[in-house]
Scaffold this active site. Structure first.
Site, PDB file in Angstrom:
ATOM      1  N   HIS A  10       0.825  -1.226   0.000  1.00  0.00           N
ATOM      2  CA  HIS A  10       0.000   0.000   0.000  1.00  0.00           C
ATOM      3  C   HIS A  10       0.854   1.269   0.000  1.00  0.00           C
ATOM      4  O   HIS A  10       0.418   2.314  -0.483  1.00  0.00           O
ATOM      5  CB  HIS A  10      -0.912   0.031   1.241  1.00  0.00           C
ATOM      6  CG  HIS A  10      -1.923  -1.071   1.247  1.00  0.00           C
ATOM      7  ND1 HIS A  10      -2.502  -1.546   2.399  1.00  0.00           N
ATOM      8  CD2 HIS A  10      -2.454  -1.813   0.244  1.00  0.00           C
ATOM      9  CE1 HIS A  10      -3.342  -2.515   2.101  1.00  0.00           C
ATOM     10  NE2 HIS A  10      -3.320  -2.714   0.813  1.00  0.00           N
ATOM     11  N   CYS A 256      -3.138  -9.811   5.118  1.00  0.00           N
ATOM     12  CA  CYS A 256      -3.057  -9.311   3.743  1.00  0.00           C
ATOM     13  C   CYS A 256      -1.753  -8.561   3.465  1.00  0.00           C
ATOM     14  O   CYS A 256      -1.564  -8.018   2.381  1.00  0.00           O
ATOM     15  CB  CYS A 256      -4.231  -8.401   3.442  1.00  0.00           C
ATOM     16  SG  CYS A 256      -5.787  -9.281   3.436  1.00  0.00           S
ATOM     17  N   PHE A 257      -0.861  -8.472   4.438  1.00  0.00           N
ATOM     18  CA  PHE A 257       0.498  -7.946   4.236  1.00  0.00           C
ATOM     19  C   PHE A 257       0.530  -6.550   3.618  1.00  0.00           C
ATOM     20  O   PHE A 257       1.426  -6.240   2.803  1.00  0.00           O
ATOM     21  CB  PHE A 257       1.332  -8.913   3.363  1.00  0.00           C
ATOM     22  CG  PHE A 257       1.101 -10.357   3.705  1.00  0.00           C
ATOM     23  CD1 PHE A 257       1.479 -10.852   4.941  1.00  0.00           C
ATOM     24  CD2 PHE A 257       0.475 -11.206   2.812  1.00  0.00           C
ATOM     25  CE1 PHE A 257       1.246 -12.176   5.278  1.00  0.00           C
ATOM     26  CE2 PHE A 257       0.231 -12.531   3.142  1.00  0.00           C
ATOM     27  CZ  PHE A 257       0.617 -13.018   4.377  1.00  0.00           C
ATOM     28  N   CYS A 258      -0.442  -5.709   3.969  1.00  0.00           N
ATOM     29  CA  CYS A 258      -0.508  -4.338   3.430  1.00  0.00           C
ATOM     30  C   CYS A 258      -0.536  -4.349   1.904  1.00  0.00           C
ATOM     31  O   CYS A 258       0.056  -3.476   1.253  1.00  0.00           O
ATOM     32  CB  CYS A 258       0.657  -3.482   3.910  1.00  0.00           C
ATOM     33  SG  CYS A 258       0.769  -3.337   5.680  1.00  0.00           S
ATOM     34  N   ALA A 259      -1.196  -5.357   1.342  1.00  0.00           N
ATOM     35  CA  ALA A 259      -1.304  -5.433  -0.121  1.00  0.00           C
ATOM     36  C   ALA A 259      -2.653  -6.052  -0.455  1.00  0.00           C
ATOM     37  O   ALA A 259      -2.728  -7.107  -1.087  1.00  0.00           O
ATOM     38  CB  ALA A 259      -0.152  -6.265  -0.684  1.00  0.00           C
TER      39      ALA A 259
END
Ligand SMILES: Cc1ncc(COP(=O)(O)O)c(C=O)c1O
Length: 353
Positions: A10, A256-259
């Protein structure tokens, strides 16, 4: 206009959305940058693209992007390129090349906590002429030469871009971490991590109820990083990660691993499914939040670590774990039943004495 992709963290997507018209290049089925689509969108918007913003390597799948070739293409239409190297730089050599090379990178970002330095420090490395122009992005103490009530003369870069009291300790630690990586040699780091990834993929692929996302080929590990997204059938990612942590002492990230857009793509969620999840999350229920677990290797990991991970995942996939876990619907995370540490105790007077 900024041309970015669906595989970005993100941090290399949302800031562009806030300041420019942002176009996202799509991905192949397994989650690699779709180069044909990149070329087509670059051609379609040729004169309007000011910046191509692409990750050097994915923090979700470990895919490495062909940054030199993307840079050459960006420059051919008069755009500049920023490469998010937060994930790539700790694991591979990054060559920015000189400005007269069409394959040069105009800007590179790195992040301290991804390269063995503390949180909250990072660097944007870029062309001096950009930072000499206009006003600084953030203004404040340390950014100026002279200030009068009517006028400001900005300092030279980099000072003019570093408003406020700097995180000196973080900067010194980041420099020390980089020197240490250089002393070890990035080729040595890459070779070690490649061997670990090959070993891990060979072993993990033998676990029947385990799905590996991205590139699963153990022979192709020179062309990707040691970041392996995983899903154990029948075990929610938050639960799997909790069991690995609480029972096996293995730290993997899950979620979601900032994605978020990338995870929706990898999990192949339909727009209706994505909407249903979004609605329940917005209503305060994250129990069914889509996501994956992610095992990743650093230069300190060993083959024994991989064995331990494989053994633990095999056991979990056979429901051979001991604890009973309770999910917190508001976060989606699991903790063992009866696990109620009172963190305030750690700061009470009796603990301080
Ligand atoms: C690929 C990638 N880009 C950007 C970031 C964000 O870095 P920071 O948290 O320092 O902004 C991360 C991880 O934190 C990352 O993995």
């Amino acid at each position: 206009m900024v041309l970015t992709s669906v595989m970005e963290h993100h941090s290399n997507d949302l800031p562009w959305r806030a300041s420019a018209n942002t176009i996202h290049v799509g991905l192949t089925q397994d989650g690699q940058l779709n180069i044909e689509e990149f070329d087509a969108k670059l051609a379609q918007y040729a004169n309007r693209v000011a910046l191509v913003a692409i990750t050097g390597a994915s923090n979700v799948t470990g895919f490495i992007n062909p940054i030199s070739s993307l840079a050459e293409k960006a420059h051919s239409v008069g755009a500049q390129i920023v490469v998010d190297c937060a994930q790539l730089a700790p694991h591979r050599k990054v060559n920015m090349r000189s400005l007269d090379d069409p394959k040069h990178l105009d800007y590179v970002t790195i992040s301290g906590h991804k390269m063995y330095a503390p949180l909250g420090t990072g660097a944007l490395i870029g062309r001096r002429d950009t930072f000499e122009r206009g006003d600084p992005d953030l203004t404040g103490g340390g950014t100026v030469e002279i200030v009068t009530i009517n006028d400001v003369v900005w300092a030279e870069p980099p000072d003019r871009e570093e408003a406020g009291s700097p995180n000196t300790v973080g900067a010194v630690a980041l420099a020390a971490a980089i020197k240490q990586l250089e002393a070890l040699g990035m080729d040595t780091v890459a070779e070690h991590e490649t061997k670990l990834t090959t070993y891990a993929l060979e072993k993990l692929s033998r676990i029947p109820k385990l799905n590996i996302f991205g590139d699963k080929d153990p022979k192709d590990t020179e062309n990707r990083l040691g970041v392996i997204p995983l899903d154990i059938e029948g075990i929610p990612h938050f639960l799997g990660a909790a069991i690995l942590g609480y029972e096996f002492g293995i730290g993997v990230r899950s979620g979601c691993f900032c994605a978020h857009p990338y995870i929706l793509h990898l999990l192949k969620l339909t727009p209706n499914e994505a909407k249903a999840v979004r609605d329940s999350m917005l209503a305060g229920d994250k129990s069914d939040m889509p996501g994956l677990m992610r095992a990743s290797f650093g230069l300190y990991n060993t083959f024994e670590d991989v064995d331990a991970l494989v053994e633990a995942i095999s056991r979990i996939s056979n429901n051979e774990y001991r604890g009973e876990y309770i999910q917190d619907g508001a976060t989606g995370e699991y903790t063992p039943k009866g696990w109620h540490p009172n963190y305030e105790d750690f700061f009470s007077h009796s603990m301080m004495e």
